[in-house]
Scaffold this motif. Structure first.
Motif, PDB file in Angstrom:
ATOM      1  N   ARG A  73       0.841  -1.190   0.000  1.00 25.00           N
ATOM      2  CA  ARG A  73       0.000   0.000   0.000  1.00 25.00           C
ATOM      3  C   ARG A  73       0.877   1.240   0.000  1.00 25.00           C
ATOM      4  N   GLN A  74       0.457   2.256  -0.720  1.00 25.92           N
ATOM      5  CA  GLN A  74       1.248   3.478  -0.847  1.00 25.92           C
ATOM      6  C   GLN A  74       0.861   4.494   0.229  1.00 25.92           C
ATOM      7  N   PHE A  75       1.856   4.893   1.010  1.00 20.17           N
ATOM      8  CA  PHE A  75       1.658   5.894   2.053  1.00 20.17           C
ATOM      9  C   PHE A  75       2.668   7.017   1.885  1.00 20.17           C
ATOM     10  N   VAL A  76       2.386   8.157   2.522  1.00 15.68           N
ATOM     11  CA  VAL A  76       3.340   9.272   2.538  1.00 15.68           C
ATOM     12  C   VAL A  76       3.368   9.858   3.942  1.00 15.68           C
ATOM     13  N   LEU A  77       4.525  10.412   4.310  1.00 14.46           N
ATOM     14  CA  LEU A  77       4.585  11.230   5.513  1.00 14.46           C
ATOM     15  C   LEU A  77       3.839  12.522   5.202  1.00 14.46           C
ATOM     16  N   ARG A  78       2.958  12.931   6.081  1.00 10.78           N
ATOM     17  CA  ARG A  78       2.072  14.044   5.743  1.00 10.78           C
ATOM     18  C   ARG A  78       2.868  15.319   5.407  1.00 10.78           C
ATOM     19  N   PRO A  79       2.609  15.922   4.252  1.00  7.46           N
ATOM     20  CA  PRO A  79       3.301  17.155   3.862  1.00  7.46           C
ATOM     21  C   PRO A  79       2.571  18.419   4.323  1.00  7.46           C
ATOM     22  N   GLU A  80       1.304  18.282   4.704  1.00  5.94           N
ATOM     23  CA  GLU A  80       0.522  19.418   5.173  1.00  5.94           C
ATOM     24  C   GLU A  80      -0.624  18.885   6.027  1.00  5.94           C
ATOM     25  N   GLY A  81      -1.338  19.797   6.734  1.00  6.94           N
ATOM     26  CA  GLY A  81      -2.268  19.338   7.747  1.00  6.94           C
ATOM     27  C   GLY A  81      -3.735  19.383   7.402  1.00  6.94           C
ATOM     28  N   THR A  82      -4.135  20.122   6.359  1.00  5.52           N
ATOM     29  CA  THR A  82      -5.552  20.294   6.069  1.00  5.52           C
ATOM     30  C   THR A  82      -6.204  19.011   5.570  1.00  5.52           C
ATOM     31  N   ALA A  83      -5.592  18.357   4.596  1.00  2.00           N
ATOM     32  CA  ALA A  83      -6.192  17.143   4.027  1.00  2.00           C
ATOM     33  C   ALA A  83      -6.432  16.069   5.087  1.00  2.00           C
ATOM     34  N   PRO A  84      -5.469  15.795   5.995  1.00  2.00           N
ATOM     35  CA  PRO A  84      -5.746  14.807   7.052  1.00  2.00           C
ATOM     36  C   PRO A  84      -6.917  15.191   7.944  1.00  2.00           C
ATOM     37  N   VAL A  85      -7.069  16.490   8.235  1.00  2.40           N
ATOM     38  CA  VAL A  85      -8.191  16.922   9.070  1.00  2.40           C
ATOM     39  C   VAL A  85      -9.509  16.690   8.340  1.00  2.40           C
ATOM     40  N   VAL A  86      -9.540  16.989   7.041  1.00  2.02           N
ATOM     41  CA  VAL A  86     -10.755  16.752   6.253  1.00  2.02           C
ATOM     42  C   VAL A  86     -11.059  15.259   6.207  1.00  2.02           C
ATOM     43  N   ARG A  87     -10.038  14.442   6.018  1.00  4.97           N
ATOM     44  CA  ARG A  87     -10.237  12.992   6.019  1.00  4.97           C
ATOM     45  C   ARG A  87     -10.820  12.525   7.345  1.00  4.97           C
ATOM     46  N   ALA A  88     -10.296  13.065   8.464  1.00  4.12           N
ATOM     47  CA  ALA A  88     -10.798  12.699   9.796  1.00  4.12           C
ATOM     48  C   ALA A  88     -12.243  13.164   9.978  1.00  4.12           C
ATOM     49  N   LEU A  89     -12.558  14.350   9.466  1.00  2.00           N
ATOM     50  CA  LEU A  89     -13.923  14.880   9.546  1.00  2.00           C
ATOM     51  C   LEU A  89     -14.905  13.928   8.875  1.00  2.00           C
ATOM     52  N   ILE A  90     -14.541  13.479   7.669  1.00  5.03           N
ATOM     53  CA  ILE A  90     -15.428  12.599   6.898  1.00  5.03           C
ATOM     54  C   ILE A  90     -15.519  11.226   7.542  1.00  5.03           C
ATOM     55  N   GLU A  91     -14.365  10.659   7.884  1.00  9.30           N
ATOM     56  CA  GLU A  91     -14.330   9.292   8.417  1.00  9.30           C
ATOM     57  C   GLU A  91     -15.072   9.168   9.749  1.00  9.30           C
ATOM     58  N   ASN A  92     -14.985  10.200  10.568  1.00  8.50           N
ATOM     59  CA  ASN A  92     -15.611  10.163  11.894  1.00  8.50           C
ATOM     60  C   ASN A  92     -16.957  10.886  11.948  1.00  8.50           C
TER      61      ASN A  92
END
Length: 419
Positions: A73-92
């Motif tokens: 599986r392809q992963f990356v070390l997070r380069p910025e913080g907005t996209a992860p927060v949006v992902r968390a908003l949707i997932e939770n």
């Protein structure tokens, strides 16, 4: 000898203390604005950033640290913080009515494979805020005032300028990009990045650090706004100027990430300290990102701040953020019984949140006092056989030389009264 990776830092002693103090200030301001903290993983699926930040952005095209796990599986070390927060908003499902408006902030390390320079590392710390739900002038003003409040709290507001722009949307955006492309095609010998961006995403060309200064006569984005957006933007500019905040309309400001829509801004520090990295806070609206990542149609806005860039400025200005300087107390034990009493006092005071340390190196009396001075201790106590027997000690004030004889049980009270 194994050394740290290029573009990273070891943080310790005063440096880590300065970061902790700055983070405390940022968290306090965030809570004053009723933003609650969120923590997301340091690594995320690569697709998250490809879909949100944009394939033509520098971040995705050449700056991400990528890896494949044991299940390919392809992963990356997070380069910025907005996209992860949006992902968390949707997932939770944090978009449910009971959570809206969802106002959150984050602090943590980000990773980009860039050429290290002043104010830009490959691992860097970022503070960011995001708000989901409201889509109005008041919310945009709150965010910009939040950013300005940070500069004011740390004492640099007189040297900052806030650049503003409003990204054109819809059919008018298509017309603007068409005209911009025609304008840019008149230039020869553009850098490699600009040449690629010209065909893939012409807006990115305006953000170029190499050729950007050439485009003085680029089409003015403000002239392509519809009447509603133009009025919206003018009201924001007016309100900020009425607040005596130094703002400037910058029609070529586009930001480096593709998810922005509408209002965008950058807080710049007017000095040569940071060189070309003079933007210390940046953000804006990204009203389409939640839906583009699979969530509901929900407006959103936010900004991010580079911790290291702020600390470079403060160091240059010789500004000290530390609110708690030195120790409350330093103790020296001269005998076995003195050490026994010392142990009990240390345990009790630390449980009462007194900042206290003791000599565990068996230093000479003179060296122990020098260590207390080095640690900027406000008080010193010496424990010996007599103190053990009488349960009385002498508190010496290192600032004025005053000495106070007190019962052991009253040490905490005296220290608190004289803080």
């Amino acid at each position: 000898m194994i050394q740290k990776p290029r573009g990273t830092q070891d943080l310790f002693l005063n440096e880590i203390n300065e970061i902790i103090e700055l983070e405390t200030i940022l968290k306090t301001i965030a809570k004053n604005y009723n933003f609650q903290e969120i923590r997301t993983p340091i690594f995320e699926a690569k697709e998250l950033f490809v879909r949100s930040v944009g394939t033509t952005s520098d971040v995705v095209s050449k700056e991400m640290y990528e890896f494949v796990d044991k299940k390919n599986r392809q992963f990356v070390l997070r380069p910025e913080g907005t996209a992860p927060v949006v992902r968390a908003l949707i997932e939770n499902k944090l978009y449910a009515p009971e959570f809206i408006p969802f106002k959150t902030f984050y602090i943590g390390p980000m990773f980009r494979y860039e050429r290290p320079q002043v104010g830009r590392n490959r691992q860097f710390n970022q503070f960011g805020v995001e708000v989901f739900g409201p889509n109005n002038i008041e919310q945009d003003l709150e965010l910009i005032n939040f950013a300005y409040a940070i500069t004011k709290k740390i004492g640099i507001e007189k040297n900052i300028q806030i650049d503003l722009n409003f990204l054109v949307t819809g059919i008018r955006r298509e017309k603007y990009i068409s005209d911009l492309k025609k304008y840019l095609e008149t230039f020869k010998n553009l850098c490699n990045d600009c040449t690629q961006r010209l065909s893939l995403n012409p807006l990115r060309v305006l953000d170029c650090k190499i050729d950007g200064i050439k485009f003085l006569d680029a089409p003015n984005m403000q002239k392509y706004l519809n009447s509603e957006d133009e009025l919206y933007f003018s009201k924001i500019v007016q309100k900020l100027k009425e607040s005596e905040i130094n703002v400037k309309i910058s029609s070529k400001l586009v930001r480096g990430l593709d998810y922005y829509t509408g209002l965008i801004f950058e807080v710049k520090y007017n000095s040569e300290i940071l060189g070309s990295q003079d933007t210390i806070i940046a953000g804006g609206r990204y009203n389409n990102l939640v839906s583009e990542l699979g969530g509901p149609n929900m407006p959103a806005a936010g900004f991010a701040l580079g911790i290291e860039r702020i600390l470079i400025i403060l160091k240059n200005l010789k500004k000290d953020l530390k609110t708690n300087k030195g120790l409350d107390l330093y103790t020296i034990a001269l005998s076995e019984k003195g050490m026994e009493l010392n142990y009990k006092v240390l345990r009790t005071l630390r449980e009462q949140n007194v900042i206290v340390d003791t000599d565990l190196m068996n230093r000479s009396f003179k060296s122990a006092f020098k260590q207390a001075e080095k640690l900027d201790a406000k008080w010193i106590i010496i424990f010996g056989d007599e103190e053990f027997t009488t349960q009385k000690v002498t508190l010496k004030n290192q600032k004025n030389g005053e000495q106070i004889m007190v019962d052991v049980k009253d040490i905490f009270e005296i220290i608190q009264k004289n803080k």
